[in-house]
Design a protein around this motif. Structure first.
Motif, PDB file in Angstrom:
ATOM      1  N   CYS A 279       0.748  -0.998   0.060  1.00 19.33           N
ATOM      2  CA  CYS A 279      -0.091  -0.101  -0.040  1.00 19.33           C
ATOM      3  C   CYS A 279       0.987   1.364   0.128  1.00 19.33           C
ATOM      4  CB  CYS A 279      -0.835  -0.038   1.396  1.00 19.33           C
ATOM      5  SG  CYS A 279      -2.216   1.363   1.252  1.00 19.33           S
ATOM      6  N   THR A 280       0.189   2.443  -0.395  1.00 17.01           N
ATOM      7  CA  THR A 280       0.975   3.650  -0.501  1.00 17.01           C
ATOM      8  C   THR A 280       0.512   4.561   0.209  1.00 17.01           C
ATOM      9  OG1 THR A 280      -0.260   4.355  -2.409  1.00 17.01           O
ATOM     10  CG2 THR A 280       1.706   2.944  -3.067  1.00 17.01           C
ATOM     11  N   PRO A 281       1.441   5.737   0.664  1.00 16.47           N
ATOM     12  CA  PRO A 281       0.718   6.743   1.616  1.00 16.47           C
ATOM     13  C   PRO A 281      -0.286   7.560   0.834  1.00 16.47           C
ATOM     14  CG  PRO A 281       3.211   6.990   1.535  1.00 16.47           C
ATOM     15  CD  PRO A 281       2.888   5.662   0.368  1.00 16.47           C
ATOM     16  N   ALA A 282      -0.304   7.518  -0.512  1.00 15.74           N
ATOM     17  CA  ALA A 282      -1.224   8.197  -1.195  1.00 15.74           C
ATOM     18  C   ALA A 282      -2.616   7.591  -1.266  1.00 15.74           C
ATOM     19  CB  ALA A 282      -0.983   8.574  -2.804  1.00 15.74           C
ATOM     20  N   LEU A 283      -2.521   6.339  -1.163  1.00 13.40           N
ATOM     21  CA  LEU A 283      -3.991   5.328  -1.089  1.00 13.40           C
ATOM     22  C   LEU A 283      -4.358   5.547   0.248  1.00 13.40           C
ATOM     23  CD1 LEU A 283      -3.220   2.326  -2.934  1.00 13.40           C
ATOM     24  CD2 LEU A 283      -4.676   4.286  -3.772  1.00 13.40           C
ATOM     25  N   ASP A 313      -3.577   5.983  10.820  1.00 19.45           N
ATOM     26  CA  ASP A 313      -3.929   7.456  11.165  1.00 19.45           C
ATOM     27  C   ASP A 313      -2.831   8.483  10.486  1.00 19.45           C
ATOM     28  OD1 ASP A 313      -1.987   7.175  12.979  1.00 19.45           O
ATOM     29  OD2 ASP A 313      -3.631   7.631  14.570  1.00 19.45           O
ATOM     30  N   ASP A 314      -1.601   7.804  10.184  1.00 25.04           N
ATOM     31  CA  ASP A 314      -0.529   8.514   9.730  1.00 25.04           C
ATOM     32  C   ASP A 314      -0.059   7.898   8.357  1.00 25.04           C
ATOM     33  OD1 ASP A 314       1.650   9.872   8.763  1.00 25.04           O
ATOM     34  OD2 ASP A 314       2.382   9.800  11.102  1.00 25.04           O
ATOM     35  N   ALA A 315      -0.423   8.665   7.167  1.00 26.05           N
ATOM     36  CA  ALA A 315      -0.150   8.295   5.851  1.00 26.05           C
ATOM     37  C   ALA A 315       1.549   7.933   5.704  1.00 26.05           C
ATOM     38  CB  ALA A 315      -0.883   9.058   4.891  1.00 26.05           C
ATOM     39  N   ASP A 316       2.147   8.709   6.344  1.00 23.68           N
ATOM     40  CA  ASP A 316       3.619   8.578   6.115  1.00 23.68           C
ATOM     41  C   ASP A 316       4.291   7.794   7.020  1.00 23.68           C
ATOM     42  OD1 ASP A 316       3.917  10.829   4.143  1.00 23.68           O
ATOM     43  OD2 ASP A 316       3.249  12.032   5.571  1.00 23.68           O
ATOM     44  N   ARG A 317       3.676   7.218   8.242  1.00 21.06           N
ATOM     45  CA  ARG A 317       4.298   6.130   8.910  1.00 21.06           C
ATOM     46  C   ARG A 317       3.366   4.951   9.212  1.00 21.06           C
ATOM     47  NH1 ARG A 317       6.442   8.770  14.287  1.00 21.06           N
ATOM     48  NH2 ARG A 317       7.415   6.574  14.356  1.00 21.06           N
ATOM     49  N   PHE A 318       3.335   4.025   8.413  1.00 25.09           N
ATOM     50  CA  PHE A 318       2.533   2.704   8.323  1.00 25.09           C
ATOM     51  C   PHE A 318       3.378   1.553   7.952  1.00 25.09           C
ATOM     52  CE2 PHE A 318       1.230   4.053   4.405  1.00 25.09           C
ATOM     53  CZ  PHE A 318       1.134   2.932   3.705  1.00 25.09           C
ATOM     54  N   GLY A 319       3.446   0.498   8.541  1.00 23.64           N
ATOM     55  CA  GLY A 319       3.855  -0.803   7.988  1.00 23.64           C
ATOM     56  C   GLY A 319       3.060  -1.852   7.722  1.00 23.64           C
TER      57      GLY A 319
END
Length: 588
Positions: A279-283, A313-319
């Motif tokens: 998955c991507t931050p944009a999605l 809740d954070d598009a820039d920090r998830f794994g």
């Protein structure tokens, strides 16, 4: 149920839900709805018929049933009889189906009269035939007990066999047991909290393990499983309309479907999980507002999944999150030693959901399902081939593959199988497959050199691949070269063949307001497939299209002309000229 519950089987788990919510809607397809009581009774009758035919624990039953309530009844009946199901997709090439049947050796085939398959040589039960209806009417609808089975069903018995792409050139069957089901149900209950009255979309084909996630998410919680036809879940406008029409509250979709589908107004207050690919931050930014969004990870070699992250809740920090209940993930080096947090290694998976192994492939099973030095004596772990790291907070991140396995549109592909398929053509000397593009634009492409004196066209090679490989593995483009570029060590230089992550693009031709339907179609298809020219006589699928391209073409024509092409017409038209004729009839 809690994490301490003893391992149980699907029939046991379903029986408790059906008893608790007998009048709640269990399955919906088109205008047909089955309450839990009726689904339970119909599957009990069919299960008794199957046991009479010899189905029992560790026996395989092949299923060739389209999306319908009958499919869910059949899956439950096979499991209640103690058997395991082997899905056969009628759209697969004949050779692939023949290999699956000969390799798995199921004892019986369940199908509907609308499904045509090559001769499998198996005894058949045609579910919607008058003879079957009469036979089932004589069977008791009461629940099956152990005395009704040929032998007791236990968690270690097989649940399903799903075939995946194989690096050796042939697909391999992953044999999954009931052992991970109780922990799967616990994970779904604690992470998603699905309840009666909520509606779960059945998006994945039953030929993939993700379909079992959808079935379990609904039917082991008392919710409603919404079965939509394949055309109605194509990414884009069809999927969006299905989500709205059926008031879906829970859906599991791959990133490519999320990228092509408008999120506005759908699944509001509901739950969405991205899985099958990175998955991507944009999605996340597109889909997480107003919904609970999760990111799942797990190969076919475990019971559907291994880890879940979210709600995000954070598009820039998830794994890829934390392991499921009953599962474990290890990040190890080449000597099976744990690597420090934050450092990259190979992901090894363990726990209750681990598959038995590869059906009839003891050597491959032993090489991939290895002893687990961190677990109890006799336990195993699966060497995933995925690279990742463990973060300081105990969550995990995915960083890529350690081999030539790739994901395209959420489908797992061993490029070696594509290369082996092309290499079997008598005219081919060498073949190389690779992936171009990202998400919706990702496609398999291939390059081949030809034996001296042989005559063959790129279209011939692609057609041969389409006769042997499922649609998502067929190269969108085959290029014939005099020679393949090599590195100083003699290996093929893949970067010289094409830039990974770059998709060939053809400039969209400028069309005036008087452009014909054929010109519009050819321009759109050329842009979608990256072809410099497209002729009206071309067949859409012979020049590289797939079901995802179809969805994007329908959307593009709708945007360009305000006309929605029927999906069936796109699939059935022999040429773009024929499809243009359909388009002209629909234009105002």
């Amino acid at each position: 149920m809690n994490a301490a519950s003893a391992a149980r089987t699907v029939p046991e788990l379903f029986a408790s839900v059906a008893a608790a919510y007998p009048d709640a809607p269990a399955v919906v397809h088109r205008d047909t709805a089955l309450e839990y009581r009726l689904l339970d009774q119909q599957s009990n009758r069919l299960a008794r018929q199957l046991t009479a035919l010899g189905v029992g624990p560790d026996t395989l039953v092949a299923l060739a049933v389209p999306r319908s309530t009958e499919l869910v009844v059949a899956v439950l009946a096979v499991l209640k009889a103690g058997g395991a199901y082997l899905p056969l997709d009628p759209d697969y090439p004949r050779d692939r189906l023949a290999h699956m049947v000969s390799d798995a050796r199921p004892m019986l085939l369940l199908r509907t009269s609308s499904v045509g398959l090559p001769d499998t040589g198996l005894p058949e039960v045609v579910l919607d035939s008058p003879d079957t209806a009469r036979e089932l009417s004589r069977r008791s609808p009461a629940s099956l007990g152990e005395d009704d089975l040929r032998s007791p069903l236990r968690p270690h018995h097989l649940m399903y066999v799903i075939y995946t792409s194989g690096s050796s050139g042939l697909p391999k069957g992953v044999a999954v047991t009931h052992e991970g089901v109780a922990d799967l149900a616990v994970t779904q209950a604690t992470r998603f909290g699905v309840a009666p009255g909520e509606r779960v979309l059945q998006w994945a084909s039953v030929s993939f393990d993700a379909a079992f996630w959808d079935i379990a998410l609904a039917l082991l919680s008392g919710a409603t499983l919404v079965m939509a036809d394949a055309d109605d879940v194509l990414p884009g406008r069809p999927l969006r309309e299905t989500l709205l029409k059926h008031d879906i509250t829970h859906a599991v979709l791959p990133p490519v479907a999320l990228s092509l589908t408008d999120s506005e107004g759908v699944l509001l207050g509901g739950t969405i999980m991205s899985t099958g690919d990175a998955c991507t931050p944009a999605l996340v930014r597109k889909w997480s507002p107003g919904r609970r969004m999760f990111n799942g990870y797990g190969p076919t070699e475990v019971t559907v999944g291994a880890t879940i992250a979210g709600p995000i809740d954070d598009a820039d920090r998830f794994g890829i999150g934390q392991p499921w209940t009953g599962g474990a993930v290890y990040v190890l080096d080449e000597r099976l030693r744990p690597v420090p947090d934050g450092k990259e290694g190979e992901l090894y998976l363990a726990g209750s959901g681990l598959a038995r192994g590869y059906l009839n492939r003891p050597g491959l099973t032993a090489a991939t399902f290895v002893p687990n030095p961190f677990g109890p004596p006799g336990s195993r772990m699966y060497r995933s081939g995925d690279r990742g790291r463990r973060e300081k907070d105990g969550s995990f991140s995915f960083t890529g593959r350690a081999d030539d396995q790739v994901k395209v549109r959420g489908f797992r592909i061993e490029l070696g199988e594509v290369e082996a398929c092309l290499g079997r053509h008598p005219a081919v000397d060498l073949a190389v497959a690779m992936v171009e593009g990202q998400l919706a634009d990702a496609r398999v492409v291939a390059y081949a050199t030809i034996r001296p004196g042989a005559t063959v066209t790129p279209r011939d090679l692609r057609s041969a691949a389409a006769d042997a490989l499922p649609e998502w593995m067929v190269p969108a483009r085959v290029t014939v070269l005099d020679s393949l570029p090599t590195l100083p060590n003699g290996k093929i230089d893949r970067q010289a063949l094409g830039r990974p992550g770059g998709t060939p693009t053809a400039p969209r031709r400028s069309l005036d307001a008087d452009a014909s339907a054929e010109e519009v179609l050819c321009a759109e298809v050329g842009a979608l497939l990256g072809l410099p020219s497209v002729d009206p006589s071309d067949n859409l699928f012979e020049i590289g299209a797939n079901s995802l391209v179809v969805a994007r073409l329908v959307s593009a024509v709708d945007k360009e002309l305000g006309v929605r092409l029927p999906l069936r017409a796109v699939f059935e038209s022999a040429s773009l000229a024929e499809l243009a004729g359909v388009l002209r009839e629909l234009m105002p």
